[in-house]
Design an enzyme around this catalytic site. Structure first.
Site, PDB file in Angstrom:
ATOM      1  N   PHE A 143       0.813  -1.211   0.000  1.00 49.64           N
ATOM      2  CA  PHE A 143       0.000   0.000   0.000  1.00 49.64           C
ATOM      3  C   PHE A 143       0.849   1.264   0.000  1.00 49.64           C
ATOM      4  CE2 PHE A 143      -4.268  -1.629   0.720  1.00 49.64           C
ATOM      5  CZ  PHE A 143      -4.011  -2.930   1.137  1.00 49.64           C
ATOM      6  N   ASP A 144       0.490   2.178  -0.878  1.00 46.39           N
ATOM      7  CA  ASP A 144       1.017   3.536  -0.793  1.00 46.39           C
ATOM      8  C   ASP A 144       0.429   4.198   0.458  1.00 46.39           C
ATOM      9  OD1 ASP A 144       2.090   6.095  -1.690  1.00 46.39           O
ATOM     10  OD2 ASP A 144       0.001   6.607  -2.118  1.00 46.39           O
TER      11      ASP A 144
END
Lengths: 200, 200
Positions: free
Chosen positions: A5-6
């Site tokens: 995940f960013d």
């Protein structure tokens, strides 16, 4: 399954209460510009420093009196409500971020989310920022084949270019053109859709 | 003495008559973003293609009907009036540009300026855009030690980082912060000052 995940803009909102939208957009845009310029010049500055430099820019540009307390606010960003969806994901979760590893760990701890992730993989490790292919390739080399989940088109494009799958999280305005021809494998409107789309 | 001039924004104005300032600023900003992202992803797109891609972005963003004729206008940019000052410079003049060599040669021919320059050195030659140090270093390796003259802070910073001298041409708003600590050797308000400042 590995999900990467960013953080900024994907798990956490980059809006700070009390900072006008125009100023915040300019700050965020300049912050990204400085990550790109710093990488191209081979002159590493960590993301906390980039954040300070870009704040100095917006202060000068908008002639603001805004003090350093806004940097404290930047370290206390709030997660989006749908981050709750991660609680039940049957996958190995990572954060793949431009952010400083220590700072990001603190943000995750403060938000009570740190237990969800196996680790934080920061651009610091390769000293090149997104969308440098070196970052995504090193992540895959060290952690394993994964799927990037991001609301930033430049991030999605970088992952795709590096042979990584990518899911785009539609958080606000965006244009198709902004993927530069490197479009996501799938698009979701909320993190709640991840379980259904990816894991079924 | 070798003087290397930036083209877009330094010798030529990047304003197009009839295109609103907000649209033009967004187009130009996205154009630069795409040069940086393309370089970081190791996915070369020449500057004409980058210009088309970023135009597509602003069209989608502002929901414009603007047709491709605006790309023709982009190829007919006008030089700043003080470019006249180059006529009498006692130095070897180059253009050091992100632009496509063929396109830039045509722009210079159309403006009646091509005879002033010994050559156009384009980012095409290294397939990396400003401020990649590879571009400035290759220029210096192939042409010789020179001084960059540019109105773009990212360009000045890139040259300085590559061991090249740089003069900043103050064409409009700018902030000191935007040099990222890599400040020019000198600053001028007009190309008319170059002769006096550099050659004396």
């Amino acid at each position: 399954m590995i999900l990467a995940f960013d953080l900024y803009g994907t798990l956490f909102s980059t809006q700070i209460p009390g900072v006008p939208r125009e100023v915040m957009d300019s700050w965020r845009r300049k912050q990204l510009e400085y990550t790109w310029r710093s990488t191209l010049m081979g002159e590493w500055r960590d993301f906390d420093e980039i954040t300070r430099m870009s704040l100095r820019y917006v202060r000068e540009k908008f002639n603001l009196q805004m003090g350093d307390e806004v940097l404290e606010e930047w370290r206390r960003l709030k997660p989006f409500p749908d981050v709750e969806a991660l609680q039940n994901l049957e996958a190995e979760l990572w954060v793949l971020t431009n952010g400083v590893e220590r700072t990001v760990n603190q943000i995750l701890r403060d938000a009570g989310l740190i237990h969800l992730f196996k680790g934080v993989f920061s651009a610091e490790r390769v000293r090149e920022y997104k969308p440098s292919t070196k970052l995504y390739k090193t992540f895959q080399g060290e952690v394993g084949e994964g799927i990037l989940i991001s609301s930033n088109p430049f991030d999605v494009a970088g992952a795709k270019r590096s042979g990584m799958k990518a899911v785009f999280v539609r958080r606000g305005e965006f244009t198709l053109a902004d993927f530069m021809g490197l479009e996501p494998d799938s698009t979701v409107d909320s993190l709640w859709e991840i379980q259904r789309k990816l894991i079924g």
